[in-house]
Design an enzyme around this catalytic site. Structure first.
Site, PDB file in Angstrom:
ATOM      1  N   GLY A 158       0.833  -1.205   0.000  1.00 25.90           N
ATOM      2  CA  GLY A 158       0.000   0.000   0.000  1.00 25.90           C
ATOM      3  C   GLY A 158       0.862   1.248   0.000  1.00 25.90           C
ATOM      4  N   ILE A 167       5.779  -7.811   6.992  1.00 24.78           N
ATOM      5  CA  ILE A 167       5.991  -9.206   7.387  1.00 24.78           C
ATOM      6  C   ILE A 167       5.317 -10.163   6.410  1.00 24.78           C
ATOM      7  CG2 ILE A 167       6.296  -8.639   9.838  1.00 24.78           C
ATOM      8  CD1 ILE A 167       3.481  -9.945  10.277  1.00 24.78           C
ATOM      9  N   ASP A 168       4.398  -9.669   5.576  1.00 23.80           N
ATOM     10  CA  ASP A 168       3.655 -10.544   4.656  1.00 23.80           C
ATOM     11  C   ASP A 168       4.515 -11.102   3.511  1.00 23.80           C
ATOM     12  OD1 ASP A 168       1.571  -9.794   6.238  1.00 23.80           O
ATOM     13  OD2 ASP A 168       0.554  -8.576   4.733  1.00 23.80           O
ATOM     14  N   MET A 197      -0.353 -14.233  10.496  1.00 23.22           N
ATOM     15  CA  MET A 197      -0.815 -13.033   9.788  1.00 23.22           C
ATOM     16  C   MET A 197      -0.659 -13.175   8.279  1.00 23.22           C
ATOM     17  SD  MET A 197       0.037  -9.522  11.745  1.00 23.22           S
ATOM     18  CE  MET A 197      -1.211  -8.793  12.772  1.00 23.22           C
TER      19      MET A 197
HETATM   20  P1  ADP Z   1       1.104  -1.387   3.810  1.00 19.50           P
HETATM   21  O1  ADP Z   1       1.988  -0.339   3.268  1.00 19.50           O
HETATM   22  O2  ADP Z   1       1.679  -2.075   5.009  1.00 19.50           O
HETATM   23  O3  ADP Z   1       0.611  -2.338   2.737  1.00 19.50           O
HETATM   24  P2  ADP Z   1      -1.501  -0.037   3.729  1.00 19.50           P
HETATM   25  O4  ADP Z   1      -2.049  -0.853   2.620  1.00 19.50           O
HETATM   26  O5  ADP Z   1      -2.412   0.307   4.850  1.00 19.50           O
HETATM   27  O6  ADP Z   1      -0.205  -0.668   4.413  1.00 19.50           O
HETATM   28  O7  ADP Z   1      -0.956   1.313   3.076  1.00 19.50           O
HETATM   29  C1  ADP Z   1      -0.367   2.331   3.876  1.00 19.50           C
HETATM   30  C2  ADP Z   1      -0.821   3.684   3.432  1.00 19.50           C
HETATM   31  O8  ADP Z   1      -0.373   3.922   2.089  1.00 19.50           O
HETATM   32  C3  ADP Z   1      -2.334   3.870   3.347  1.00 19.50           C
HETATM   33  O9  ADP Z   1      -2.898   4.177   4.596  1.00 19.50           O
HETATM   34  C4  ADP Z   1      -2.457   5.037   2.389  1.00 19.50           C
HETATM   35  O10 ADP Z   1      -2.219   6.258   3.018  1.00 19.50           O
HETATM   36  C5  ADP Z   1      -1.310   4.749   1.417  1.00 19.50           C
HETATM   37  N1  ADP Z   1      -1.831   4.059   0.236  1.00 19.50           N
HETATM   38  C6  ADP Z   1      -2.159   2.746   0.116  1.00 19.50           C
HETATM   39  N2  ADP Z   1      -2.646   2.476  -1.117  1.00 19.50           N
HETATM   40  C7  ADP Z   1      -2.652   3.658  -1.782  1.00 19.50           C
HETATM   41  C8  ADP Z   1      -3.062   4.056  -3.092  1.00 19.50           C
HETATM   42  N3  ADP Z   1      -3.552   3.176  -3.968  1.00 19.50           N
HETATM   43  N4  ADP Z   1      -2.929   5.371  -3.428  1.00 19.50           N
HETATM   44  C9  ADP Z   1      -2.426   6.261  -2.553  1.00 19.50           C
HETATM   45  N5  ADP Z   1      -2.032   5.942  -1.315  1.00 19.50           N
HETATM   46  C10 ADP Z   1      -2.140   4.676  -0.923  1.00 19.50           C
HETATM   47  O1  F6P Z   2       0.362  -6.103   6.253  1.00 21.35           O
HETATM   48  C1  F6P Z   2       0.835  -6.467   7.499  1.00 21.35           C
HETATM   49  C2  F6P Z   2      -0.273  -7.003   8.378  1.00 21.35           C
HETATM   50  O2  F6P Z   2       0.277  -7.363   9.629  1.00 21.35           O
HETATM   51  C3  F6P Z   2      -1.064  -8.174   7.786  1.00 21.35           C
HETATM   52  O3  F6P Z   2      -0.385  -9.388   7.903  1.00 21.35           O
HETATM   53  C4  F6P Z   2      -2.329  -8.109   8.585  1.00 21.35           C
HETATM   54  O4  F6P Z   2      -3.376  -8.714   7.859  1.00 21.35           O
HETATM   55  C5  F6P Z   2      -2.538  -6.634   8.763  1.00 21.35           C
HETATM   56  O5  F6P Z   2      -1.265  -6.017   8.612  1.00 21.35           O
HETATM   57  C6  F6P Z   2      -3.116  -6.250  10.096  1.00 21.35           C
HETATM   58  O6  F6P Z   2      -3.346  -4.888  10.094  1.00 21.35           O
HETATM   59  P1  F6P Z   2      -3.619  -3.998  11.389  1.00 21.35           P
HETATM   60  O7  F6P Z   2      -2.300  -3.697  12.008  1.00 21.35           O
HETATM   61  O8  F6P Z   2      -4.246  -2.752  10.853  1.00 21.35           O
HETATM   62  O9  F6P Z   2      -4.479  -4.782  12.307  1.00 21.35           O
END
Ligand code: ADP
Ligand code: F6P
Length: 327
Positions: A110, A132-133, A175
């Site tokens: 994300g 960690i995924d 997770m």
């Molecule tokens: P991770 O980086 O661990 O996968 P998230 O999916 O929650 O965690 O993404 C972290 C942050 O990155 C989100 O809260 C958002 O602010 C930003 N983000 C995620 N996807 C997008 C997107 N498609 N466009 C813009 N910002 C994004």
């Molecule tokens: O992306 C990392 C992760 O720990 C996933 O394995 C899990 O599904 C998710 O984040 C949990 O998110 P949160 O910390 O918002 O509960």
């Protein structure tokens, strides 16, 4: 050809789910940048902090003594506001107002999606994979995976002790909403009887058959590792298995956020240090709009476009190995 702009000041942030090793990475970025005569500011609270201009000047001593600490000293966040173009514009405005020439984003898929949005709007950005995924395209390993696996294996070893003592089947949830990486790898190295992941469909009858066979072979326990995203869920599975009266009583353990904490392993500290060091080197060489990835033990620049548009496939060989070794 336009001359490339010298980078005088960079910002660094951690975003999304935290991962052990993020601090080692922050340390590497800050120290590499400072020794390359760049100024560094840390952004407090991921993209949310970028939008609100929460910048902290970082010196060499600010990152002392953090290598061995889990979590992130910069805090992390999931920012709804940043997902919208309006939030991204605010973030860019804050960067401009504070004379920030480039950004290093440490986070999961994300966060790297977010980094790509900024790159598309002209921001010099380098991403670093931390989750960690281990579900990010373009890198063999992400920061935090090795530590999380060690935590899981340690927990399963303990659960096996009590499972054997009581002749029980344990369903253990790891997770990974959409990724079975942790479950498969933990299943292999902790000797699970079965691994259930979202990527490979399974039937309840298959599980019942495996548990039944383990009981008949005289096993004193059955360990089933279930990824968070598996369907049915771990609690539904427990009820189904219990209702079939297979010999073992059933218990469920959801490992949860314990997997994200703790001091980073030696592997994670080294990986994070290498990724952080090379992120700054890439910025100095004007390689931006990329993620630093580990490929065949080399630090490689992968376009963020590829990182966000391609899917990292789960390795089927490991899944088969988990099954074949569980005799
Ligand atoms: P991770 O980086 O661990 O996968 P998230 O999916 O929650 O965690 O993404 C972290 C942050 O990155 C989100 O809260 C958002 O602010 C930003 N983000 C995620 N996807 C997008 C997107 N498609 N466009 C813009 N910002 C994004
Ligand atoms: O992306 C990392 C992760 O720990 C996933 O394995 C899990 O599904 C998710 O984040 C949990 O998110 P949160 O910390 O918002 O509960």
């Amino acid at each position: 050809m336009c001359p490339t702009k010298t980078i005088e000041k960079i910002a660094i942030l951690t975003s999304g789910g935290d991962a052990p090793g993020m601090n080692s990475c922050i340390r590497a970025v800050v120290r590499t940048a400072l020794t390359s005569n760049m100024k560094v500011v840390g952004v407090e609270g991921g993209y949310e902090g970028l939008i609100h201009g929460n910048f902290l000047p970082m010196g060499l001593r600010d990152v002392g003594g953090i290598m061995q600490r889990g979590g992130t000293i910069l805090q992390t966040a999931r920012s709804k506001e940043f997902r919208e173009p309006r939030g991204q514009r605010e973030a860019i405005r804050q960067m401009n107002n504070n004379d920030i020439d480039a950004l290093v984003v440490i986070g999961g898929d994300g966060s790297l999606n977010g980094a790509k949005k900024l790159a598309d709007q002209g921001v010099s950005v380098v991403g670093i994979p931390a989750s960690i995924d281990n579900d990010i395209y373009g890198t063999d390993m992400c920061i935090g995976v090795d530590t999380a696996l060690n935590t899981i294996v340690d927990a399963i070893d303990k659960l096996r002790d009590t499972a054997s003592s009581h002749s029980r089947a344990f369903l253990i949830e790891t997770m990974g909403r959409e990724s079975g990486y942790l479950a498969i790898h933990a299943g292999i190295i902790a000797g699970a009887e079965m691994v259930l992941v979202p990527e490979f469909p399974f039937t309840v009858d298959e599980i019942a058959k495996t548990v039944d066979a383990a009981y008949l072979r005289g096993k004193t326990h059955a360990i089933i590792v279930v990824a968070e995203g598996a369907n049915p869920s771990v609690t539904q599975l427990a009820e189904i298995i219990e209702s079939r009266d297979l010999g073992f009583k059933v218990r469920v353990t959801i490992l949860g956020h314990i997997q994200r904490g703790g001091k980073p392993s030696a592997f994670d500290r080294m990986l994070a240090s290498r990724l952080g060091y090379h992120a700054v080197q890439f910025l100095s060489e004007d390689k931006t709009g990329v993620m630093v990835g580990l490929q065949d033990n080399k630090m490689t620049a992968i376009p963020l476009e590829d990182v966000i548009s391609k899917k990292r496939e789960i390795n089927q060989d490991y899944f088969r190995m988990a099954r074949d070794l569980a005799q």
